[in-house]
Design a protein around this motif. Structure first.
Motif, PDB file in Angstrom:
ATOM      1  N   ALA A  52       0.830  -1.212   0.000  1.00 54.95           N
ATOM      2  CA  ALA A  52       0.000   0.000   0.000  1.00 54.95           C
ATOM      3  C   ALA A  52       0.862   1.258   0.000  1.00 54.95           C
ATOM      4  N   LYS A  53       1.976   1.215   0.737  1.00 51.34           N
ATOM      5  CA  LYS A  53       2.846   2.400   0.837  1.00 51.34           C
ATOM      6  C   LYS A  53       3.868   2.495  -0.288  1.00 51.34           C
ATOM      7  N   GLY A  54       4.143   1.348  -0.949  1.00 52.96           N
ATOM      8  CA  GLY A  54       5.262   1.303  -1.890  1.00 52.96           C
ATOM      9  C   GLY A  54       6.568   1.433  -1.126  1.00 52.96           C
ATOM     10  N   ARG A  55       6.629   0.791   0.045  1.00 49.92           N
ATOM     11  CA  ARG A  55       7.775   0.943   0.952  1.00 49.92           C
ATOM     12  C   ARG A  55       8.826  -0.110   0.655  1.00 49.92           C
ATOM     13  N   PRO A  56      10.144   0.281   0.627  1.00 50.11           N
ATOM     14  CA  PRO A  56      11.211  -0.708   0.430  1.00 50.11           C
ATOM     15  C   PRO A  56      11.158  -1.765   1.532  1.00 50.11           C
ATOM     16  N   SER A  57      11.339  -3.039   1.180  1.00 46.81           N
ATOM     17  CA  SER A  57      11.095  -4.126   2.137  1.00 46.81           C
ATOM     18  C   SER A  57      12.150  -4.220   3.236  1.00 46.81           C
ATOM     19  N   ASP A  58      13.298  -3.519   3.075  1.00 47.69           N
ATOM     20  CA  ASP A  58      14.319  -3.587   4.135  1.00 47.69           C
ATOM     21  C   ASP A  58      14.105  -2.510   5.199  1.00 47.69           C
ATOM     22  N   ASN A  59      13.017  -1.760   5.085  1.00 52.84           N
ATOM     23  CA  ASN A  59      12.764  -0.692   6.054  1.00 52.84           C
ATOM     24  C   ASN A  59      11.806  -1.192   7.137  1.00 52.84           C
ATOM     25  N   PRO A  60      12.317  -1.407   8.374  1.00 53.42           N
ATOM     26  CA  PRO A  60      11.493  -2.025   9.415  1.00 53.42           C
ATOM     27  C   PRO A  60      10.345  -1.135   9.860  1.00 53.42           C
ATOM     28  N   LEU A  61       9.317  -1.768  10.434  1.00 50.22           N
ATOM     29  CA  LEU A  61       8.115  -1.062  10.867  1.00 50.22           C
ATOM     30  C   LEU A  61       8.144  -0.863  12.382  1.00 50.22           C
ATOM     31  N   ASP A 158      -3.670   9.542  -0.248  1.00 52.82           N
ATOM     32  CA  ASP A 158      -2.622   8.572  -0.623  1.00 52.82           C
ATOM     33  C   ASP A 158      -3.128   7.126  -0.654  1.00 52.82           C
ATOM     34  N   MET A 159      -4.135   6.810   0.157  1.00 49.27           N
ATOM     35  CA  MET A 159      -4.464   5.395   0.404  1.00 49.27           C
ATOM     36  C   MET A 159      -5.845   4.957  -0.062  1.00 49.27           C
ATOM     37  N   ASN A 160      -6.645   5.860  -0.642  1.00 52.09           N
ATOM     38  CA  ASN A 160      -7.988   5.444  -1.057  1.00 52.09           C
ATOM     39  C   ASN A 160      -7.908   4.243  -1.988  1.00 52.09           C
ATOM     40  N   GLN A 161      -8.750   3.257  -1.720  1.00 51.19           N
ATOM     41  CA  GLN A 161      -8.842   1.993  -2.466  1.00 51.19           C
ATOM     42  C   GLN A 161      -7.673   1.054  -2.214  1.00 51.19           C
ATOM     43  N   LYS A 162      -6.734   1.461  -1.361  1.00 52.19           N
ATOM     44  CA  LYS A 162      -5.623   0.553  -1.041  1.00 52.19           C
ATOM     45  C   LYS A 162      -5.779  -0.050   0.343  1.00 52.19           C
ATOM     46  N   ILE A 163      -6.614   0.581   1.206  1.00 52.74           N
ATOM     47  CA  ILE A 163      -6.775   0.087   2.579  1.00 52.74           C
ATOM     48  C   ILE A 163      -8.265   0.034   2.924  1.00 52.74           C
ATOM     49  N   ALA A 164      -8.613  -0.736   3.958  1.00 54.16           N
ATOM     50  CA  ALA A 164     -10.028  -0.938   4.278  1.00 54.16           C
ATOM     51  C   ALA A 164     -10.657   0.322   4.868  1.00 54.16           C
ATOM     52  N   ALA A 165      -9.962   0.986   5.802  1.00 59.36           N
ATOM     53  CA  ALA A 165     -10.610   2.088   6.520  1.00 59.36           C
ATOM     54  C   ALA A 165      -9.601   3.054   7.116  1.00 59.36           C
ATOM     55  N   ILE A 166     -10.109   4.238   7.462  1.00 58.79           N
ATOM     56  CA  ILE A 166      -9.323   5.260   8.160  1.00 58.79           C
ATOM     57  C   ILE A 166     -10.118   5.665   9.395  1.00 58.79           C
ATOM     58  N   LEU A 167      -9.489   5.587  10.553  1.00 59.42           N
ATOM     59  CA  LEU A 167     -10.137   6.026  11.788  1.00 59.42           C
ATOM     60  C   LEU A 167      -9.794   7.502  11.967  1.00 59.42           C
ATOM     61  N   ASN A 168     -10.824   8.355  11.806  1.00 58.20           N
ATOM     62  CA  ASN A 168     -10.601   9.813  11.779  1.00 58.20           C
ATOM     63  C   ASN A 168     -10.759  10.405  13.179  1.00 58.20           C
ATOM     64  N   ASP A 169      -9.711  11.047  13.681  1.00 57.99           N
ATOM     65  CA  ASP A 169      -9.816  11.738  14.974  1.00 57.99           C
ATOM     66  C   ASP A 169      -9.323  13.181  14.835  1.00 57.99           C
ATOM     67  N   GLY A 170      -9.535  13.760  13.656  1.00 56.79           N
ATOM     68  CA  GLY A 170      -9.140  15.158  13.453  1.00 56.79           C
ATOM     69  C   GLY A 170      -7.649  15.300  13.206  1.00 56.79           C
ATOM     70  N   PRO A 171      -7.188  16.537  13.050  1.00 56.05           N
ATOM     71  CA  PRO A 171      -5.767  16.786  12.772  1.00 56.05           C
ATOM     72  C   PRO A 171      -4.875  16.376  13.956  1.00 56.05           C
ATOM     73  N   THR A 172      -3.660  15.929  13.662  1.00 56.44           N
ATOM     74  CA  THR A 172      -2.725  15.544  14.732  1.00 56.44           C
ATOM     75  C   THR A 172      -2.120  16.802  15.367  1.00 56.44           C
ATOM     76  N   GLU A 173      -1.600  16.680  16.590  1.00 56.44           N
ATOM     77  CA  GLU A 173      -1.122  17.863  17.314  1.00 56.44           C
ATOM     78  C   GLU A 173       0.352  18.181  17.057  1.00 56.44           C
ATOM     79  N   VAL A 174       1.196  17.153  17.118  1.00 59.90           N
ATOM     80  CA  VAL A 174       2.640  17.407  17.035  1.00 59.90           C
ATOM     81  C   VAL A 174       3.050  17.704  15.594  1.00 59.90           C
ATOM     82  N   GLY A 175       2.591  16.893  14.660  1.00 59.22           N
ATOM     83  CA  GLY A 175       2.805  17.173  13.248  1.00 59.22           C
ATOM     84  C   GLY A 175       4.055  16.572  12.631  1.00 59.22           C
ATOM     85  N   VAL A 176       5.064  16.245  13.434  1.00 59.25           N
ATOM     86  CA  VAL A 176       6.212  15.487  12.924  1.00 59.25           C
ATOM     87  C   VAL A 176       6.305  14.179  13.722  1.00 59.25           C
TER      88      VAL A 176
END
Ligand code: TXA
Ligand code: MG
Length: 336
Positions: A52-61, A158-176
């Motif tokens: 879904a992210k197009g993330r390189p496979s050697d990058n740990p989660l 970025d993710m529409n049609q690639k993931i099942a759902a998004i849990l929306n809780d408004g904008p994040t506070e810290v931002g980074v």
């Protein structure tokens, strides 16, 4: 499959949990940026995150937990971890520990023998994990290389049609994104700067904390790396150039009508730019960190924008993390 937008209520939390149980992906809110969740113990589900992210496979989660998850089942705990957990969790701190008995698949760890844990300060997400009774992986919910999402709409983009759902809780506070600290060796080492600084951690631990993201040399034998930090990152397709508020005169000379400016209100007041060509970073480093990724994403989608000029912040508190992300977005280019 259209991605479902879920909101802050018990029924929607249950829907999110059911999707995760079924091996589907659900984006979740945190205090830093939105994350992309999958059951961390389900390898098939974790593999979908990389797709879904197009993330390189050697990058740990990162493995995201709530207080109901027993981290000792998965990793070897140490005193530094216990002290920092007491002081800062839930909060914007990710801690790397040695893994126990291959408890997570290679997809989660990128083949490393360590695991990164984070307990975010967002009650919806903590409830989801507690009800699932499993940790969830939680990379930022952006397409790989793009600025991290600070709203549910960014995730949808970025993710529409690639993931099942998004849990929306408004904008994040810290931002980074969270501070990442490696605790798998005796000396704690910061691998990614965030709102919590080396000094914040050292004050709690009573020992030195090295910052691998500044230019301090490390003890021999320790070559810590956050694999993710080596990739081009946080980068819109548009050209991004950094500027210092001391160089406003120069900026006023070079600005064309196709350029836009992101800066503190005080700085913007001195720049010859119309309101639709400027993005407020508010009044200080905190509001600037909160608004950085939104501004980059906004202008990236506007066809006739040429260059995005963005103000550098003082290197204090979250300002260092802000500058770190901005420098990557700008490929280190400064106003000449
Ligand atoms: O604030 C955050 O941390 C957000 C929210 C969603 O929780 N998550 C986030 O995840 O930023 P991600 O995957 O975008 O960034 C995690 C970083 C990457 O640079 C990755 O390489 C590094 O942490 N990392 C993960 N596990 C690691 C490990 N075992 N050793 C070293 N670095 C690791
Ligand atoms: Mg990320």
């Amino acid at each position: 499959m259209q991605t479902q937008m879920l909101s802050n209520n018990q029924a929607d939390i249950k829907t999110a949990v059911d999707f995760l149980k079924a091996g589907e992906l659900v984006a979740f809110p945190t205090e830093t940026v939105y994350g992309l969740g999958a059951d961390a113990t389900n390898e098939e589900a974790v593999k979908k995150v990389f797709l879904a992210k197009g993330r390189p496979s050697d990058n740990p989660l990162i493995v995201t937990v709530s207080k109901d998850i027993e981290i000792a089942d998965y990793a070897k705990l140490n005193d530094n971890f216990i002290k920092l957990k007491e002081a800062f969790w839930p909060g914007p701190l990710t801690m790397i520990l040695p893994m126990k008995d291959d408890s997570f698949s290679k997809s989660v760890t990128g083949g490393l023998q360590t695991v990164a844990f984070r307990m975010p300060a967002n009650q919806l997400t903590l409830d989801v994990i507690s009800q699932l009774k499993k940790p969830i992986v939680g990379p930022s919910a952006n397409s790989s290389g793009k600025p991290s999402p600070t709203t549910a709409d960014h995730v949808f983009h970025d993710m529409n049609q690639k993931i099942a759902a998004i849990l929306n809780d408004g904008p994040t506070e810290v931002g980074v994104e969270s501070t990442v600290v490696d605790l798998s060796n005796e000396t704690p080492v910061i691998l990614r700067p965030g709102k919590l600084t080396a000094k914040d951690l050292a004050d709690v631990l009573g020992v030195d904390v090295l910052d691998a993201t500044s230019n301090i040399s490390l003890p021999s034998g320790q070559i810590p790396k956050a694999p993710g930090m080596k990739y081009r990152h946080y980068a819109p397709d548009k050209q991004v150039i950094m500027f210092d508020r001391l160089d406003i005169d120069r900026l006023n000379e070079v600005l064309t009508t196709d350029d836009v400016v992101m800066a503190l209100d005080e700085t913007l007041a001195k720049i010859k730019v119309t309101s639709d060509h400027s993005w407020s970073l508010g009044k200080d480093v905190n509001s600037a960190a909160e608004a950085l990724f939104s501004g980059l994403r906004y202008y990236d989608d506007i066809f006739d924008v040429n260059t995005i000029y963005v103000e550098v912040m003082p290197n204090e508190s979250v300002g260092a993390a802000y500058n770190n992300r901005l420098a990557k977005a700008a490929s280190n280019q400064y106003l000449q």
